[in-house]
Design a protein around this motif. Sequence first.
Motif, PDB file in Angstrom:
ATOM      1  N   ASN A 182       8.068  -6.488  -9.332  1.00 55.52           N
ATOM      2  CA  ASN A 182       7.334  -6.285 -10.578  1.00 55.52           C
ATOM      3  C   ASN A 182       6.738  -4.881 -10.628  1.00 55.52           C
ATOM      4  N   LEU A 183       6.058  -4.491  -9.582  1.00 56.09           N
ATOM      5  CA  LEU A 183       5.322  -3.228  -9.608  1.00 56.09           C
ATOM      6  C   LEU A 183       6.182  -1.998  -9.341  1.00 56.09           C
ATOM      7  N   TYR A 184       7.187  -2.138  -8.482  1.00 52.70           N
ATOM      8  CA  TYR A 184       7.915  -0.946  -8.038  1.00 52.70           C
ATOM      9  C   TYR A 184       9.385  -0.922  -8.436  1.00 52.70           C
ATOM     10  N   GLY A 185       9.901  -2.015  -8.926  1.00 51.62           N
ATOM     11  CA  GLY A 185      11.284  -2.070  -9.385  1.00 51.62           C
ATOM     12  C   GLY A 185      12.195  -2.787  -8.405  1.00 51.62           C
ATOM     13  N   ILE A 186      13.352  -3.156  -8.924  1.00 50.62           N
ATOM     14  CA  ILE A 186      14.342  -3.895  -8.140  1.00 50.62           C
ATOM     15  C   ILE A 186      15.508  -2.970  -7.838  1.00 50.62           C
ATOM     16  N   PRO A 187      15.835  -2.793  -6.566  1.00 53.45           N
ATOM     17  CA  PRO A 187      17.001  -1.975  -6.232  1.00 53.45           C
ATOM     18  C   PRO A 187      18.264  -2.589  -6.850  1.00 53.45           C
ATOM     19  N   GLN A 188      19.120  -1.754  -7.350  1.00 52.98           N
ATOM     20  CA  GLN A 188      20.350  -2.185  -8.021  1.00 52.98           C
ATOM     21  C   GLN A 188      21.125  -3.205  -7.186  1.00 52.98           C
ATOM     22  N   GLU A 189      21.251  -2.959  -5.888  1.00 51.29           N
ATOM     23  CA  GLU A 189      22.055  -3.842  -5.042  1.00 51.29           C
ATOM     24  C   GLU A 189      21.434  -5.227  -4.847  1.00 51.29           C
ATOM     25  N   ASN A 190      20.175  -5.391  -5.222  1.00 52.18           N
ATOM     26  CA  ASN A 190      19.508  -6.684  -5.090  1.00 52.18           C
ATOM     27  C   ASN A 190      19.288  -7.394  -6.425  1.00 52.18           C
ATOM     28  N   GLU A 191      19.708  -6.774  -7.523  1.00 54.33           N
ATOM     29  CA  GLU A 191      19.379  -7.320  -8.841  1.00 54.33           C
ATOM     30  C   GLU A 191      19.844  -8.754  -9.049  1.00 54.33           C
ATOM     31  N   ALA A 192      21.081  -9.060  -8.729  1.00 51.08           N
ATOM     32  CA  ALA A 192      21.601 -10.410  -8.994  1.00 51.08           C
ATOM     33  C   ALA A 192      20.797 -11.461  -8.237  1.00 51.08           C
ATOM     34  N   GLU A 193      20.582 -11.239  -6.942  1.00 53.55           N
ATOM     35  CA  GLU A 193      19.795 -12.195  -6.149  1.00 53.55           C
ATOM     36  C   GLU A 193      18.337 -12.206  -6.580  1.00 53.55           C
ATOM     37  N   ALA A 194      17.834 -11.050  -6.963  1.00 51.35           N
ATOM     38  CA  ALA A 194      16.442 -10.972  -7.410  1.00 51.35           C
ATOM     39  C   ALA A 194      16.248 -11.804  -8.673  1.00 51.35           C
ATOM     40  N   ILE A 195      17.146 -11.669  -9.619  1.00 46.58           N
ATOM     41  CA  ILE A 195      17.037 -12.443 -10.861  1.00 46.58           C
ATOM     42  C   ILE A 195      17.044 -13.934 -10.547  1.00 46.58           C
ATOM     43  N   GLU A 196      17.957 -14.338  -9.701  1.00 43.38           N
ATOM     44  CA  GLU A 196      18.048 -15.749  -9.302  1.00 43.38           C
ATOM     45  C   GLU A 196      16.746 -16.222  -8.645  1.00 43.38           C
TER      46      GLU A 196
ATOM     47  N   ASP B   7       0.828  -1.203   0.000  1.00 43.80           N
ATOM     48  CA  ASP B   7       0.000   0.000   0.000  1.00 43.80           C
ATOM     49  C   ASP B   7       0.863   1.254   0.000  1.00 43.80           C
ATOM     50  N   VAL B   8       1.952   1.227   0.748  1.00 45.28           N
ATOM     51  CA  VAL B   8       2.902   2.350   0.736  1.00 45.28           C
ATOM     52  C   VAL B   8       3.466   2.514  -0.675  1.00 45.28           C
ATOM     53  N   GLY B   9       3.834   1.404  -1.306  1.00 45.94           N
ATOM     54  CA  GLY B   9       4.370   1.448  -2.661  1.00 45.94           C
ATOM     55  C   GLY B   9       3.413   2.058  -3.666  1.00 45.94           C
ATOM     56  N   GLU B  10       2.121   1.799  -3.490  1.00 45.97           N
ATOM     57  CA  GLU B  10       1.126   2.391  -4.385  1.00 45.97           C
ATOM     58  C   GLU B  10       1.092   3.910  -4.271  1.00 45.97           C
ATOM     59  N   ILE B  11       1.357   4.413  -3.086  1.00 49.37           N
ATOM     60  CA  ILE B  11       1.346   5.855  -2.852  1.00 49.37           C
ATOM     61  C   ILE B  11       2.686   6.479  -3.209  1.00 49.37           C
ATOM     62  N   ASP B  12       3.770   5.829  -2.793  1.00 51.72           N
ATOM     63  CA  ASP B  12       5.115   6.377  -2.986  1.00 51.72           C
ATOM     64  C   ASP B  12       6.080   5.224  -3.280  1.00 51.72           C
ATOM     65  N   ALA B  13       6.157   4.857  -4.546  1.00 50.71           N
ATOM     66  CA  ALA B  13       6.989   3.718  -4.950  1.00 50.71           C
ATOM     67  C   ALA B  13       8.439   3.908  -4.541  1.00 50.71           C
ATOM     68  N   ARG B  14       8.928   5.108  -4.654  1.00 49.87           N
ATOM     69  CA  ARG B  14      10.340   5.376  -4.319  1.00 49.87           C
ATOM     70  C   ARG B  14      10.612   5.074  -2.843  1.00 49.87           C
ATOM     71  N   LYS B  15       9.684   5.445  -1.980  1.00 48.01           N
ATOM     72  CA  LYS B  15       9.848   5.195  -0.542  1.00 48.01           C
ATOM     73  C   LYS B  15      10.014   3.696  -0.285  1.00 48.01           C
ATOM     74  N   LEU B  16       9.199   2.889  -0.956  1.00 49.41           N
ATOM     75  CA  LEU B  16       9.293   1.445  -0.784  1.00 49.41           C
ATOM     76  C   LEU B  16      10.592   0.906  -1.383  1.00 49.41           C
ATOM     77  N   VAL B  17      10.931   1.326  -2.584  1.00 50.07           N
ATOM     78  CA  VAL B  17      12.120   0.799  -3.263  1.00 50.07           C
ATOM     79  C   VAL B  17      13.391   1.093  -2.456  1.00 50.07           C
ATOM     80  N   VAL B  18      13.464   2.244  -1.838  1.00 51.93           N
ATOM     81  CA  VAL B  18      14.627   2.592  -1.006  1.00 51.93           C
ATOM     82  C   VAL B  18      14.723   1.657   0.200  1.00 51.93           C
ATOM     83  N   PHE B  19      13.585   1.199   0.690  1.00 51.55           N
ATOM     84  CA  PHE B  19      13.521   0.323   1.861  1.00 51.55           C
ATOM     85  C   PHE B  19      13.742  -1.150   1.513  1.00 51.55           C
ATOM     86  N   LEU B  20      13.494  -1.538   0.285  1.00 50.28           N
ATOM     87  CA  LEU B  20      13.542  -2.948  -0.093  1.00 50.28           C
ATOM     88  C   LEU B  20      14.868  -3.657   0.195  1.00 50.28           C
TER      89      LEU B  20
END
Length: 171
Positions: free
Chosen positions: A94-108, A57-70
């Motif tokens: 999917n909806l808010y994006g993958i933080p750069q530092e998590n990309e490799a593990e996220a892809i896996e 729900d936070v991501g729906e309002i402020d995606a950046r706030k959530l992505v920084v926290f992910l």
Amino acid sequence: MAILTKQLKLELPQGHAEKRKHFAKLICEQQIDLNDLLPLAFENETVASRFFWLLSDVGEIDARKLVVFLPKLFSIRKETTYQNIPHSFSRYWNLYGIPQENEAEAIENLFAWLVDSSSEVSVKVHAMRALFKLTKKHDGIRNELAATINRELGKSTQQFDKVASSILKEL
């Protein structure tokens, strides 16, 4: 902050979507740091699961706030009492994006969830869509995603096959 955490701990288990959206709006409007609410992820399963839902729900309002926290949330995923990590993270990514530092593990993880026969269809669909979005940035996963989707066709639901076919056309 402790007051809000206590209030969320008490109200999230009984609250419905409307209540969570109210809290999400409050969190965004008052610029509350999501790290301050992280203890909710370690509460009982009901509180923890509603906390993860609240983050959507936070991501729906402020995606950046959530992505920084992910990245922080991802780092504690194995310690939390919440049991449906694949659902939440496939959706967040999917909806808010993958933080750069998590990309490799996220892809896996996304590929693993996509092929896991025990994954819910929604997890598979979110994983597939998140991976598709990543092909724009990392062309190298394009062929692997296409091959994986082709192997998964017919193993799930019609909805999965519909989304999969659409993504295959785009690939």
